[in-house]
Design a protein around this motif. Structure first.
Motif, PDB file in Angstrom:
ATOM      1  N   ALA A  10      50.576  50.309  40.153  1.00  0.00           N
ATOM      2  CA  ALA A  10      50.557  51.859  40.011  1.00  0.00           C
ATOM      3  C   ALA A  10      49.140  52.307  40.369  1.00  0.00           C
ATOM      4  N   LEU A  11      48.928  52.599  41.502  1.00  0.00           N
ATOM      5  CA  LEU A  11      47.318  52.969  42.064  1.00  0.00           C
ATOM      6  C   LEU A  11      47.516  54.582  42.291  1.00  0.00           C
ATOM      7  N   LYS A  12      46.157  55.185  41.943  1.00  0.00           N
ATOM      8  CA  LYS A  12      46.072  56.720  42.416  1.00  0.00           C
ATOM      9  C   LYS A  12      44.773  56.558  42.852  1.00  0.00           C
ATOM     10  N   PRO A  13      44.389  57.805  43.656  1.00  0.00           N
ATOM     11  CA  PRO A  13      42.911  57.832  44.281  1.00  0.00           C
ATOM     12  C   PRO A  13      41.929  57.736  43.257  1.00  0.00           C
ATOM     13  N   GLY A  14      40.819  57.024  43.501  1.00  0.00           N
ATOM     14  CA  GLY A  14      39.889  56.601  42.461  1.00  0.00           C
ATOM     15  C   GLY A  14      39.798  55.309  41.765  1.00  0.00           C
ATOM     16  N   ASP A  15      41.128  54.839  41.815  1.00  0.00           N
ATOM     17  CA  ASP A  15      41.424  53.615  40.827  1.00  0.00           C
ATOM     18  C   ASP A  15      40.736  52.288  41.584  1.00  0.00           C
ATOM     19  N   LEU A  16      40.337  51.332  40.653  1.00  0.00           N
ATOM     20  CA  LEU A  16      39.761  50.082  41.040  1.00  0.00           C
ATOM     21  C   LEU A  16      40.160  49.248  39.948  1.00  0.00           C
ATOM     22  N   ILE A  17      41.076  48.128  40.648  1.00  0.00           N
ATOM     23  CA  ILE A  17      41.728  47.182  39.760  1.00  0.00           C
ATOM     24  C   ILE A  17      40.974  45.660  40.005  1.00  0.00           C
ATOM     25  N   TRP A  18      40.412  44.989  39.107  1.00  0.00           N
ATOM     26  CA  TRP A  18      39.984  43.527  39.454  1.00  0.00           C
ATOM     27  C   TRP A  18      40.943  42.799  39.037  1.00  0.00           C
TER      28      TRP A  18
END
Length: 182
Positions: free
Chosen positions: A111-119
């Motif tokens: 679940a991503l939205k604009p601005g997200d960063l997941i490592w």
């Protein structure tokens, strides 16, 4: 460095490796792939990069970025053997396994939205040919779709810095094939 390909006719693609320098790319090696469908093979890509590697003096730090055509774990394994840094775009339907979950998950199911960063640290990339690597999931504000980047960088920010510099000055920087996110 940037690796990219371009369709030049119905039956031919040019695969090129270039150095990104001062908002330009300087081609250093290229070759032609003759076939009527799809991308170049991983074997072809590794062969081209081996020719580039032969030109690089010992001890020079090399970074490579590429789009979803250059996403195979065998290529990633080769880059790690050469001790090259990399940020390679992954397709949205790529399957990964995190930790000891023993469950394969598609990248477009995060679940991503604009601005997200997941490592994601040390995931297994692709069910068909599992290989451990790090993964950055990032949806840059203003982009239509998120980026999924396999990398050996130590953080998401380092990966984005590498990818954005080279993709902006050397390649497309965005995928031509779109994913529908749930």
């Amino acid at each position: 460095m940037v690796i990219d390909s371009t369709k030049v006719s119905a039956y031919c693609r040019k695969v090129m490796v270039a150095v990104a320098y001062q908002r330009r790319t300087l081609p250093i090696m290229w070759d032609w792939v003759e076939h009527n469908r799809g991308h170049s093979t991983t074997r072809f890509q590794i062969g081209l990069l081996k020719r580039v590697q032969a030109l690089i003096p010992t001890g020079v730090k090399v970074s490579l970025v590429g789009d979803g055509e250059f996403n195979h774990p065998l290529l990633i394994e080769e880059l790690e053997l050469w001790q090259w840094d990399y940020a390679l775009r992954q397709k949205c339907n790529t399957l990964i396994m995190q930790g000891h979950d023993c469950v394969w998950k598609r990248l477009d199911r995060f679940a991503l939205k604009p601005g997200d960063l997941i490592w994601l640290d040390r995931v297994l990339l692709t069910q068909a040919s599992p290989y451990p690597t790090n993964l950055v999931l990032h949806w840059k504000v203003g982009e239509k779709d998120p980026w999924f980047l396999a990398t050996n960088q130590l953080s998401g920010r380092d990966t984005l810095r590498l990818y954005l510099y080279n993709a902006t000055y050397g390649g497309r920087g965005s995928s031509s094939k779109r994913c529908k996110l749930s």
